[in-house]
Write a protein that holds these residues in place. Structure first.
Motif, PDB file in Angstrom:
ATOM      1  N   GLY A  66      -0.314  11.648 -12.865  1.00 25.27           N
ATOM      2  CA  GLY A  66      -1.077  10.430 -12.631  1.00 25.27           C
ATOM      3  C   GLY A  66      -0.310   9.457 -11.759  1.00 25.27           C
ATOM      4  O   GLY A  66       0.910   9.358 -11.852  1.00 25.27           O
ATOM      5  N   PHE A  67      -1.031   8.755 -10.901  1.00 22.65           N
ATOM      6  CA  PHE A  67      -0.375   7.723 -10.111  1.00 22.65           C
ATOM      7  C   PHE A  67      -1.372   6.638  -9.736  1.00 22.65           C
ATOM      8  O   PHE A  67      -2.581   6.863  -9.657  1.00 22.65           O
ATOM      9  CB  PHE A  67       0.302   8.295  -8.857  1.00 22.65           C
ATOM     10  CG  PHE A  67      -0.606   9.034  -7.913  1.00 22.65           C
ATOM     11  CD1 PHE A  67      -1.192   8.386  -6.833  1.00 22.65           C
ATOM     12  CD2 PHE A  67      -0.857  10.390  -8.091  1.00 22.65           C
ATOM     13  CE1 PHE A  67      -2.019   9.063  -5.950  1.00 22.65           C
ATOM     14  CE2 PHE A  67      -1.675  11.077  -7.218  1.00 22.65           C
ATOM     15  CZ  PHE A  67      -2.269  10.421  -6.141  1.00 22.65           C
ATOM     16  N   ALA A  68      -0.830   5.429  -9.538  1.00 22.89           N
ATOM     17  CA  ALA A  68      -1.634   4.279  -9.128  1.00 22.89           C
ATOM     18  C   ALA A  68      -1.115   3.790  -7.785  1.00 22.89           C
ATOM     19  O   ALA A  68       0.080   3.874  -7.502  1.00 22.89           O
ATOM     20  CB  ALA A  68      -1.555   3.167 -10.172  1.00 22.89           C
ATOM     21  N   ASN A  82       2.880   9.643  -1.844  1.00 21.85           N
ATOM     22  CA  ASN A  82       3.864   9.159  -0.885  1.00 21.85           C
ATOM     23  C   ASN A  82       5.253   9.371  -1.485  1.00 21.85           C
ATOM     24  O   ASN A  82       5.636   8.683  -2.424  1.00 21.85           O
ATOM     25  CB  ASN A  82       3.618   7.678  -0.589  1.00 21.85           C
ATOM     26  CG  ASN A  82       4.508   7.161   0.522  1.00 21.85           C
ATOM     27  OD1 ASN A  82       5.602   7.664   0.749  1.00 21.85           O
ATOM     28  ND2 ASN A  82       4.032   6.149   1.215  1.00 21.85           N
ATOM     29  N   TYR A  83       6.009  10.297  -0.929  1.00 24.51           N
ATOM     30  CA  TYR A  83       7.299  10.656  -1.517  1.00 24.51           C
ATOM     31  C   TYR A  83       8.347   9.563  -1.379  1.00 24.51           C
ATOM     32  O   TYR A  83       9.302   9.499  -2.153  1.00 24.51           O
ATOM     33  CB  TYR A  83       7.857  11.910  -0.828  1.00 24.51           C
ATOM     34  CG  TYR A  83       6.961  13.111  -0.885  1.00 24.51           C
ATOM     35  CD1 TYR A  83       6.995  13.964  -1.969  1.00 24.51           C
ATOM     36  CD2 TYR A  83       6.079  13.384   0.145  1.00 24.51           C
ATOM     37  CE1 TYR A  83       6.170  15.071  -2.033  1.00 24.51           C
ATOM     38  CE2 TYR A  83       5.254  14.501   0.098  1.00 24.51           C
ATOM     39  CZ  TYR A  83       5.305  15.337  -0.998  1.00 24.51           C
ATOM     40  OH  TYR A  83       4.490  16.431  -1.043  1.00 24.51           O
ATOM     41  N   GLU A  84       8.204   8.700  -0.383  1.00 23.27           N
ATOM     42  CA  GLU A  84       9.250   7.730  -0.091  1.00 23.27           C
ATOM     43  C   GLU A  84       9.306   6.593  -1.106  1.00 23.27           C
ATOM     44  O   GLU A  84      10.325   5.929  -1.233  1.00 23.27           O
ATOM     45  CB  GLU A  84       9.040   7.135   1.305  1.00 23.27           C
ATOM     46  CG  GLU A  84       9.200   8.128   2.437  1.00 23.27           C
ATOM     47  CD  GLU A  84       9.046   7.440   3.785  1.00 23.27           C
ATOM     48  OE1 GLU A  84       9.734   6.422   4.004  1.00 23.27           O
ATOM     49  OE2 GLU A  84       8.240   7.898   4.598  1.00 23.27           O
ATOM     50  N   THR A  85       8.215   6.351  -1.801  1.00 22.54           N
ATOM     51  CA  THR A  85       8.132   5.134  -2.608  1.00 22.54           C
ATOM     52  C   THR A  85       7.600   5.397  -4.005  1.00 22.54           C
ATOM     53  O   THR A  85       6.815   4.629  -4.529  1.00 22.54           O
ATOM     54  CB  THR A  85       7.232   4.103  -1.902  1.00 22.54           C
ATOM     55  OG1 THR A  85       6.022   4.738  -1.510  1.00 22.54           O
ATOM     56  CG2 THR A  85       7.906   3.530  -0.677  1.00 22.54           C
ATOM     57  N   LEU A  86       8.016   6.484  -4.625  1.00 25.59           N
ATOM     58  CA  LEU A  86       7.609   6.749  -5.999  1.00 25.59           C
ATOM     59  C   LEU A  86       8.262   5.736  -6.944  1.00 25.59           C
ATOM     60  O   LEU A  86       9.475   5.524  -6.897  1.00 25.59           O
ATOM     61  CB  LEU A  86       8.022   8.161  -6.419  1.00 25.59           C
ATOM     62  CG  LEU A  86       7.181   9.320  -5.897  1.00 25.59           C
ATOM     63  CD1 LEU A  86       7.781  10.637  -6.370  1.00 25.59           C
ATOM     64  CD2 LEU A  86       5.745   9.212  -6.368  1.00 25.59           C
ATOM     65  N   GLU A  97       0.815  -1.224   0.000  1.00 21.01           N
ATOM     66  CA  GLU A  97       0.000   0.000   0.000  1.00 21.01           C
ATOM     67  C   GLU A  97       0.844   1.268   0.000  1.00 21.01           C
ATOM     68  O   GLU A  97       0.326   2.360  -0.265  1.00 21.01           O
ATOM     69  CB  GLU A  97      -0.924   0.007   1.226  1.00 21.01           C
ATOM     70  CG  GLU A  97      -2.035  -1.017   1.191  1.00 21.01           C
ATOM     71  CD  GLU A  97      -1.589  -2.404   1.627  1.00 21.01           C
ATOM     72  OE1 GLU A  97      -2.452  -3.308   1.667  1.00 21.01           O
ATOM     73  OE2 GLU A  97      -0.386  -2.589   1.939  1.00 21.01           O
ATOM     74  N   ASP A  98       2.138   1.147   0.293  1.00 23.34           N
ATOM     75  CA  ASP A  98       3.018   2.322   0.312  1.00 23.34           C
ATOM     76  C   ASP A  98       3.528   2.706  -1.072  1.00 23.34           C
ATOM     77  O   ASP A  98       4.024   3.824  -1.260  1.00 23.34           O
ATOM     78  CB  ASP A  98       4.235   2.057   1.208  1.00 23.34           C
ATOM     79  CG  ASP A  98       3.861   1.840   2.658  1.00 23.34           C
ATOM     80  OD1 ASP A  98       2.876   2.452   3.109  1.00 23.34           O
ATOM     81  OD2 ASP A  98       4.552   1.050   3.330  1.00 23.34           O
ATOM     82  N   MET A  99       3.443   1.803  -2.034  1.00 24.86           N
ATOM     83  CA  MET A  99       4.042   2.032  -3.343  1.00 24.86           C
ATOM     84  C   MET A  99       3.165   2.942  -4.196  1.00 24.86           C
ATOM     85  O   MET A  99       1.956   2.713  -4.321  1.00 24.86           O
ATOM     86  CB  MET A  99       4.255   0.707  -4.079  1.00 24.86           C
ATOM     87  CG  MET A  99       4.948  -0.370  -3.253  1.00 24.86           C
ATOM     88  SD  MET A  99       6.639   0.054  -2.787  1.00 24.86           S
ATOM     89  CE  MET A  99       7.476  -0.238  -4.341  1.00 24.86           C
ATOM     90  N   PHE A 100       3.775   3.968  -4.792  1.00 23.65           N
ATOM     91  CA  PHE A 100       3.055   4.904  -5.659  1.00 23.65           C
ATOM     92  C   PHE A 100       3.700   4.894  -7.039  1.00 23.65           C
ATOM     93  O   PHE A 100       4.864   5.260  -7.196  1.00 23.65           O
ATOM     94  CB  PHE A 100       3.088   6.322  -5.073  1.00 23.65           C
ATOM     95  CG  PHE A 100       1.982   6.595  -4.091  1.00 23.65           C
ATOM     96  CD1 PHE A 100       0.990   7.511  -4.382  1.00 23.65           C
ATOM     97  CD2 PHE A 100       1.918   5.914  -2.887  1.00 23.65           C
ATOM     98  CE1 PHE A 100      -0.043   7.756  -3.496  1.00 23.65           C
ATOM     99  CE2 PHE A 100       0.896   6.152  -1.990  1.00 23.65           C
ATOM    100  CZ  PHE A 100      -0.092   7.067  -2.290  1.00 23.65           C
ATOM    101  N   PHE A 101       2.925   4.480  -8.027  1.00 18.90           N
ATOM    102  CA  PHE A 101       3.420   4.317  -9.405  1.00 18.90           C
ATOM    103  C   PHE A 101       3.034   5.567 -10.186  1.00 18.90           C
ATOM    104  O   PHE A 101       1.856   5.807 -10.448  1.00 18.90           O
ATOM    105  CB  PHE A 101       2.827   3.042  -9.989  1.00 18.90           C
ATOM    106  CG  PHE A 101       3.201   1.823  -9.192  1.00 18.90           C
ATOM    107  CD1 PHE A 101       4.326   1.084  -9.532  1.00 18.90           C
ATOM    108  CD2 PHE A 101       2.462   1.429  -8.077  1.00 18.90           C
ATOM    109  CE1 PHE A 101       4.699  -0.030  -8.790  1.00 18.90           C
ATOM    110  CE2 PHE A 101       2.817   0.313  -7.330  1.00 18.90           C
ATOM    111  CZ  PHE A 101       3.941  -0.410  -7.677  1.00 18.90           C
ATOM    112  N   PHE A 102       4.028   6.353 -10.577  1.00 21.44           N
ATOM    113  CA  PHE A 102       3.819   7.752 -10.958  1.00 21.44           C
ATOM    114  C   PHE A 102       4.305   8.048 -12.374  1.00 21.44           C
ATOM    115  O   PHE A 102       5.360   7.581 -12.803  1.00 21.44           O
ATOM    116  CB  PHE A 102       4.577   8.622  -9.942  1.00 21.44           C
ATOM    117  CG  PHE A 102       4.659  10.074 -10.286  1.00 21.44           C
ATOM    118  CD1 PHE A 102       3.519  10.852 -10.394  1.00 21.44           C
ATOM    119  CD2 PHE A 102       5.896  10.674 -10.482  1.00 21.44           C
ATOM    120  CE1 PHE A 102       3.608  12.201 -10.701  1.00 21.44           C
ATOM    121  CE2 PHE A 102       5.999  12.022 -10.777  1.00 21.44           C
ATOM    122  CZ  PHE A 102       4.845  12.781 -10.891  1.00 21.44           C
ATOM    123  N   ASP A 103       3.502   8.857 -13.105  1.00 22.03           N
ATOM    124  CA  ASP A 103       3.890   9.283 -14.447  1.00 22.03           C
ATOM    125  C   ASP A 103       3.235  10.632 -14.738  1.00 22.03           C
ATOM    126  O   ASP A 103       2.199  10.980 -14.149  1.00 22.03           O
ATOM    127  CB  ASP A 103       3.456   8.257 -15.492  1.00 22.03           C
ATOM    128  CG  ASP A 103       4.018   8.569 -16.872  1.00 22.03           C
ATOM    129  OD1 ASP A 103       5.205   8.900 -16.967  1.00 22.03           O
ATOM    130  OD2 ASP A 103       3.256   8.510 -17.843  1.00 22.03           O
TER     131      ASP A 103
END
Length: 426
Positions: free
Chosen positions: A127-129, A161-165, A103-109
């Protein structure tokens, strides 16, 4: 923007501590009517809603997928499995999710007004998932017009979440754009903290640059992840479509860009799953991936995993020059691990490779081995001569194979051999 509107905005930001407006906003429905958002019904049908601040607005769209949804080879529920395995693994790696939850992972584009990183390029779609409530949620923030950046970035920065982009070349492109825009508006935005970053582009390039024609995400999707896009708008058309929207305000083409961005962030999830599976279980890898994985582990000084991956590559590769090349790298890994006997046995084989550089290098390594480990100066001289002959014959220009250095080595070995022979004669 009128002078009155500018003064109102300045007033709203006075004495607020962090520069964020504290004024009470009118209900969203009323603000939609006041601001008159063009084609708002279309936006709503597409799943987007407007959010407001200081007379500005941006559009936020959310869409959810069940964890059982397959995107290419993988279903999204595998993300939890991969993160759990990372937390159980002793592997230290830049892509490790150890210490985090799925749940911490943020997939960003992002989508931008240009492909460069200069001042003329700006972001219009973020955008992020992420995983939440046993779903994968995609959230997209859209900038309806230049000048509304404060709310656009604030609405995004409040969520991410900045830690896990997790990005695809975001370390070099997407995130620096965010930082640049934040700098322009930092007096009106929350402080931008330091952040962690998983950049999958560098991993894909390391593994597949020699296998794929290009390592664009769309190519990796199709060739590696088993996902093929249909009716997709190419990313390079995004700037033209956005500027057209700013002029005409009809969002139909923008929706296609948003779909493109949605697929991008979803592909980041499955690409992260795939890369992690390769790293955590080399048995999962094809032989060509095993070789590149081994080189990656070697670069990270993880000798045991590098050796296992090279050995897997040896077993799966034909006994030809390709197989000898893998053995050459395996030999060097054994050398770094101080297994000189294992290394020498492999160099004896790779000295017969047709690849001139590796042939000469194998003879040179054997010359060193016989000189320093076995003190067999005759065999050391034999391999030093063979290395020099190969370098001269193929005109090899390589720092580690300079003819002058090889000639000095041969001269030294001749002296050592003669001394050893004299001692034996006595």
């Amino acid at each position: 923007m009128s002078i009155k509107h500018k003064l109102n905005r300045m007033k709203a930001h006075l004495n607020t501590g962090n520069g964020i407006s504290k004024q009470k906003e009118a209900p969203a429905e009323a603000q939609v009517e006041q601001i008159n958002i063009p084609h708002y019904e279309k936006w709503q049908e597409y799943g987007a809603k407007a959010i407001f601040m200081d007379g500005e607005y941006c559009l936020v769209r959310e869409v959810s997928y069940p964890l059982t949804h397959r995107h290419g080879k993988y279903s999204f529920d595998m993300l939890s499995d991969i993160v759990r395995i990372w937390n159980e693994s002793d592997l230290t790696h830049p892509l490790s999710a150890k210490g985090f939850r799925a749940e911490d992972m943020f997939f960003f584009d992002t989508e931008t007004t240009g492909l460069g990183t200069g001042a003329g390029t700006s972001i219009f779609l973020l955008g992020f998932a992420y995983m939440e409530d046993n779903e994968i949620k995609v959230r997209q923030h859209f900038l309806p017009r230049p000048g509304y950046e404060v709310l656009f970035y604030k609405s995004f920065l409040d969520k991410v979440n900045y830690e896990t982009l997790v990005t695809y070349n975001g370390k070099s492109f997407d995130w620096p754009q965010v930082v640049s825009q934040h700098t322009l508006h930092r007096g009106q935005l929350p402080k931008l903290p330091s952040f962690g970053h998983f950049d999958l582009y560098h991993a894909a390039r390391r593994l597949w640059k020699n296998k794929l024609e290009r390592v664009k995400l769309s190519v990796v999707e199709e060739e590696v992840l088993g996902f093929k896009r249909t009716d997709d708008v190419p990313g390079y058309l995004a700037p033209m479509i956005y500027f057209d929207f700013v002029d005409r305000e009809d969002p139909e083409a923008i929706f296609k860009i948003m779909k493109h961005n949605e697929l991008d962030v979803l592909s980041l999830i499955t690409l992260y799953i795939h890369l992690s599976a390769l790293l955590l279980n080399q048995e999962f890898a094809k032989h060509e991936d095993s070789f590149e994985l081994a080189r990656w582990f070697s670069a990270l000084k993880d000798r045991s995993r590098a050796i296992r991956s090279f050995e897997k590559g040896v077993l799966e590769t034909k006994q030809d020059d390709d197989g000898l090349m893998v053995k050459f790298h395996l030999a060097n890994e054994h050398k770094k691990n101080r297994n000189m006997g294992e290394a020498a046995n492999l160099w004896q084989e790779t000295a017969h490779i047709r690849h001139a550089d590796l042939k000469a290098q194998s003879h040179l390594e054997l010359a060193k081995y016989y000189e320093h480990t076995l003190k067999d100066y005759e065999m050391a001289l034999h391999h030093a001569d063979a290395a020099l002959d190969t370098v001269v014959k193929h005109n090899i220009q390589k720092a580690s194979l300079k003819t002058t250095d090889l000639q000095k080595r041969i001269s030294r070995l001749k002296q050592k051999w003669l001394k050893a022979e004299n001692r034996t004669g006595k």
